[in-house]
Design a protein around this motif. Sequence first.
Motif, PDB file in Angstrom:
ATOM      1  N   CYS A 167       0.837  -1.260  -0.021  1.00  0.00           N
ATOM      2  CA  CYS A 167       0.032  -0.047   0.062  1.00  0.00           C
ATOM      3  C   CYS A 167       0.833   1.406  -0.066  1.00  0.00           C
ATOM      4  CB  CYS A 167      -0.816  -0.022   1.179  1.00  0.00           C
ATOM      5  SG  CYS A 167      -1.973  -1.312   1.121  1.00  0.00           S
ATOM      6  N   ASP A 168       1.967   1.385   0.713  1.00  0.00           N
ATOM      7  CA  ASP A 168       2.888   2.618   0.588  1.00  0.00           C
ATOM      8  C   ASP A 168       3.325   2.645  -0.657  1.00  0.00           C
ATOM      9  OD1 ASP A 168       2.442   2.453   3.438  1.00  0.00           O
ATOM     10  OD2 ASP A 168       4.446   1.804   3.994  1.00  0.00           O
ATOM     11  N   GLU A 169       3.944   1.898  -1.341  1.00  0.00           N
ATOM     12  CA  GLU A 169       4.589   1.786  -2.628  1.00  0.00           C
ATOM     13  C   GLU A 169       3.511   2.122  -3.599  1.00  0.00           C
ATOM     14  OE1 GLU A 169       7.539  -0.481  -5.724  1.00  0.00           O
ATOM     15  OE2 GLU A 169       6.978  -1.555  -4.051  1.00  0.00           O
ATOM     16  N   SER A 170       2.518   1.497  -3.709  1.00  0.00           N
ATOM     17  CA  SER A 170       1.354   1.756  -4.466  1.00  0.00           C
ATOM     18  C   SER A 170       0.851   3.259  -4.557  1.00  0.00           C
ATOM     19  CB  SER A 170       0.334   0.811  -4.320  1.00  0.00           C
ATOM     20  OG  SER A 170       0.517  -0.581  -4.580  1.00  0.00           O
ATOM     21  N   THR A 171       0.678   3.814  -3.226  1.00  0.00           N
ATOM     22  CA  THR A 171       0.333   5.079  -3.186  1.00  0.00           C
ATOM     23  C   THR A 171       1.253   6.119  -3.610  1.00  0.00           C
ATOM     24  OG1 THR A 171      -1.080   4.267  -1.207  1.00  0.00           O
ATOM     25  CG2 THR A 171      -0.220   6.811  -1.489  1.00  0.00           C
ATOM     26  N   ALA A 172       2.672   5.787  -3.364  1.00  0.00           N
ATOM     27  CA  ALA A 172       3.859   6.661  -3.800  1.00  0.00           C
ATOM     28  C   ALA A 172       3.749   6.861  -5.052  1.00  0.00           C
ATOM     29  CB  ALA A 172       4.794   6.117  -3.015  1.00  0.00           C
ATOM     30  N   ARG A 173       3.685   5.542  -5.779  1.00  0.00           N
ATOM     31  CA  ARG A 173       3.796   5.716  -7.432  1.00  0.00           C
ATOM     32  C   ARG A 173       2.705   6.399  -7.920  1.00  0.00           C
ATOM     33  NH1 ARG A 173       7.174   1.578 -10.081  1.00  0.00           N
ATOM     34  NH2 ARG A 173       8.413   0.386  -8.690  1.00  0.00           N
ATOM     35  N   ASP A 174       1.390   6.169  -7.350  1.00  0.00           N
ATOM     36  CA  ASP A 174       0.234   6.983  -7.889  1.00  0.00           C
ATOM     37  C   ASP A 174       0.344   8.509  -7.762  1.00  0.00           C
ATOM     38  OD1 ASP A 174      -0.796   4.738  -9.004  1.00  0.00           O
ATOM     39  OD2 ASP A 174      -2.697   4.488  -7.561  1.00  0.00           O
ATOM     40  N   ALA A 175       0.641   8.907  -6.600  1.00  0.00           N
ATOM     41  CA  ALA A 175       1.254  10.211  -6.353  1.00  0.00           C
ATOM     42  C   ALA A 175       2.309  10.771  -7.306  1.00  0.00           C
ATOM     43  CB  ALA A 175       1.628  10.395  -5.105  1.00  0.00           C
ATOM     44  N   PHE A 176       3.304  10.049  -7.525  1.00  0.00           N
ATOM     45  CA  PHE A 176       4.216  10.490  -8.642  1.00  0.00           C
ATOM     46  C   PHE A 176       3.557  10.484  -9.830  1.00  0.00           C
ATOM     47  CE2 PHE A 176       7.237   9.005 -11.672  1.00  0.00           C
ATOM     48  CZ  PHE A 176       8.055   9.970 -11.565  1.00  0.00           C
ATOM     49  N   HIS A 177       2.742   9.626 -10.335  1.00  0.00           N
ATOM     50  CA  HIS A 177       2.015   9.817 -11.507  1.00  0.00           C
ATOM     51  C   HIS A 177       1.142  10.753 -11.933  1.00  0.00           C
ATOM     52  CE1 HIS A 177       3.882   5.471 -12.051  1.00  0.00           C
ATOM     53  NE2 HIS A 177       4.436   6.368 -12.939  1.00  0.00           N
ATOM     54  N   ARG A 178       0.431  11.426 -10.597  1.00  0.00           N
ATOM     55  CA  ARG A 178      -0.434  12.400 -10.576  1.00  0.00           C
ATOM     56  C   ARG A 178       0.561  13.616 -10.644  1.00  0.00           C
ATOM     57  NH1 ARG A 178      -5.447  12.842  -9.327  1.00  0.00           N
ATOM     58  NH2 ARG A 178      -4.804  14.584  -7.798  1.00  0.00           N
ATOM     59  N   GLY A 179       1.902  13.591 -10.691  1.00  0.00           N
ATOM     60  CA  GLY A 179       2.822  14.991 -10.604  1.00  0.00           C
ATOM     61  C   GLY A 179       3.150  15.686  -9.394  1.00  0.00           C
ATOM     62  N   MET A 180       2.896  14.759  -8.483  1.00  0.00           N
ATOM     63  CA  MET A 180       3.142  15.150  -6.979  1.00  0.00           C
ATOM     64  C   MET A 180       4.599  14.990  -6.566  1.00  0.00           C
ATOM     65  SD  MET A 180      -0.416  14.221  -4.662  1.00  0.00           S
ATOM     66  CE  MET A 180      -0.073  15.331  -3.593  1.00  0.00           C
ATOM     67  N   ALA A 181       5.179  15.675  -5.645  1.00  0.00           N
ATOM     68  CA  ALA A 181       6.373  15.057  -5.286  1.00  0.00           C
ATOM     69  C   ALA A 181       5.897  14.261  -4.057  1.00  0.00           C
ATOM     70  CB  ALA A 181       7.183  16.384  -4.514  1.00  0.00           C
ATOM     71  N   VAL A 182       6.816  13.210  -3.878  1.00  0.00           N
ATOM     72  CA  VAL A 182       6.491  12.360  -3.006  1.00  0.00           C
ATOM     73  C   VAL A 182       7.648  12.215  -1.962  1.00  0.00           C
ATOM     74  CG1 VAL A 182       5.796   9.810  -2.631  1.00  0.00           C
ATOM     75  CG2 VAL A 182       5.148  11.081  -4.724  1.00  0.00           C
ATOM     76  N   GLU A 183       7.458  11.924  -0.615  1.00  0.00           N
ATOM     77  CA  GLU A 183       8.263  11.613   0.445  1.00  0.00           C
ATOM     78  C   GLU A 183       7.932  10.440   1.142  1.00  0.00           C
ATOM     79  OE1 GLU A 183       9.184  16.218   1.386  1.00  0.00           O
ATOM     80  OE2 GLU A 183       7.689  15.241   2.620  1.00  0.00           O
ATOM     81  N   PHE A 184       9.069   9.307   1.140  1.00  0.00           N
ATOM     82  CA  PHE A 184       8.698   8.230   1.782  1.00  0.00           C
ATOM     83  C   PHE A 184       9.597   7.954   3.041  1.00  0.00           C
ATOM     84  CE2 PHE A 184       8.524   3.560   1.801  1.00  0.00           C
ATOM     85  CZ  PHE A 184       7.349   3.311   0.957  1.00  0.00           C
ATOM     86  N   LEU A 185       9.122   7.849   3.958  1.00  0.00           N
ATOM     87  CA  LEU A 185       9.582   7.718   5.360  1.00  0.00           C
ATOM     88  C   LEU A 185      10.203   6.259   5.754  1.00  0.00           C
ATOM     89  CD1 LEU A 185       7.392  10.146   7.739  1.00  0.00           C
ATOM     90  CD2 LEU A 185       9.476  10.561   6.146  1.00  0.00           C
ATOM     91  N   SER A 186      11.612   6.249   5.686  1.00  0.00           N
ATOM     92  CA  SER A 186      12.161   4.885   5.913  1.00  0.00           C
ATOM     93  C   SER A 186      11.969   4.351   7.099  1.00  0.00           C
ATOM     94  CB  SER A 186      13.862   5.256   5.528  1.00  0.00           C
ATOM     95  OG  SER A 186      14.306   5.953   6.432  1.00  0.00           O
ATOM     96  N   ASP A 187      12.092   5.076   8.236  1.00  0.00           N
ATOM     97  CA  ASP A 187      11.654   4.352   9.550  1.00  0.00           C
ATOM     98  C   ASP A 187      10.322   4.505  10.093  1.00  0.00           C
ATOM     99  OD1 ASP A 187      11.933   7.117   9.877  1.00  0.00           O
ATOM    100  OD2 ASP A 187      13.592   6.966  11.339  1.00  0.00           O
ATOM    101  N   ALA A 188       9.560   5.076   9.247  1.00  0.00           N
ATOM    102  CA  ALA A 188       7.916   5.104   9.844  1.00  0.00           C
ATOM    103  C   ALA A 188       6.912   4.195   8.712  1.00  0.00           C
ATOM    104  CB  ALA A 188       7.212   6.625   9.639  1.00  0.00           C
ATOM    105  N   THR A 189       7.829   3.108   8.085  1.00  0.00           N
ATOM    106  CA  THR A 189       6.970   2.274   7.067  1.00  0.00           C
ATOM    107  C   THR A 189       7.656   0.714   7.602  1.00  0.00           C
ATOM    108  OG1 THR A 189       8.852   2.795   5.412  1.00  0.00           O
ATOM    109  CG2 THR A 189       6.785   3.920   5.209  1.00  0.00           C
ATOM    110  N   GLY A 190       7.025   0.142   7.019  1.00  0.00           N
ATOM    111  CA  GLY A 190       7.470  -1.412   7.569  1.00  0.00           C
ATOM    112  C   GLY A 190       6.845  -2.486   6.652  1.00  0.00           C
ATOM    113  N   THR A 191       7.342  -3.717   6.818  1.00  0.00           N
ATOM    114  CA  THR A 191       6.795  -4.714   6.178  1.00  0.00           C
ATOM    115  C   THR A 191       7.261  -6.238   6.796  1.00  0.00           C
ATOM    116  OG1 THR A 191       6.571  -5.864   3.989  1.00  0.00           O
ATOM    117  CG2 THR A 191       8.713  -5.206   4.549  1.00  0.00           C
TER     118      THR A 191
END
Length: 201
Positions: free
Chosen positions: A118-142
């Motif tokens: 869900c994190d990666e999917s959301t980030a990619r969709d935001a990017f493809h909408r022309g947004m700048a995206v920030e991804f928090l490395s230690d506030a995500t997990g799997t």
Amino acid sequence: MKRALIVIDVQNEYFTGALPITHPPREESLANILTAMDTAREHGVPVIVVRHSAPAESPLFATGGHSWELHEEVARRPYDHLMDKTMASSFARTDLAGWLDAQGVDTLTVAGYMTQNCDESTARDAFHRGMAVEFLSDATGTLALSNRAGSVTAEELHHNVLVVMDSNFASVATTAEWAGAVRSGEPLPRPNIWASTRGRA
């Protein structure tokens, strides 16, 4: 630049349910998610909380069940928008895009679970909408995966997604680095696929 923080699926399923997050350790990632929420509130960054919802008979995220509920620490913090989703991307079949547009948001900060889904999917969709995206490395997990295609540890999976994100789709940063950028009002360094492929990252 106007940021919003999106907190994805920080639900009991990932703590006491069938999908316990293992890397980064879930209590550590949770602490960073809460820090990000608190930082956003302190500096006027809108916070969107997302909850994955499945049919009541589903083995995961069954709507109305304990595992579906938000983690209590997230639930008790203020947020600006609460939304339910049924697919991996927070943009799919939701009002997220319209809400962000209405708020004038052009930079989306991703926190929550799971890194590669869900994190990666959301980030990619935001990017493809022309947004700048920030991804928090230690506030995500799997967690670890194993299927017909092979197996991968949680640490390998998380690390590899971060590398891919920072090559093109999102600026990867720790929560502390992001908080510093929020306080200063500055953007994070943008991803650069050319530099990544040339070993300059």
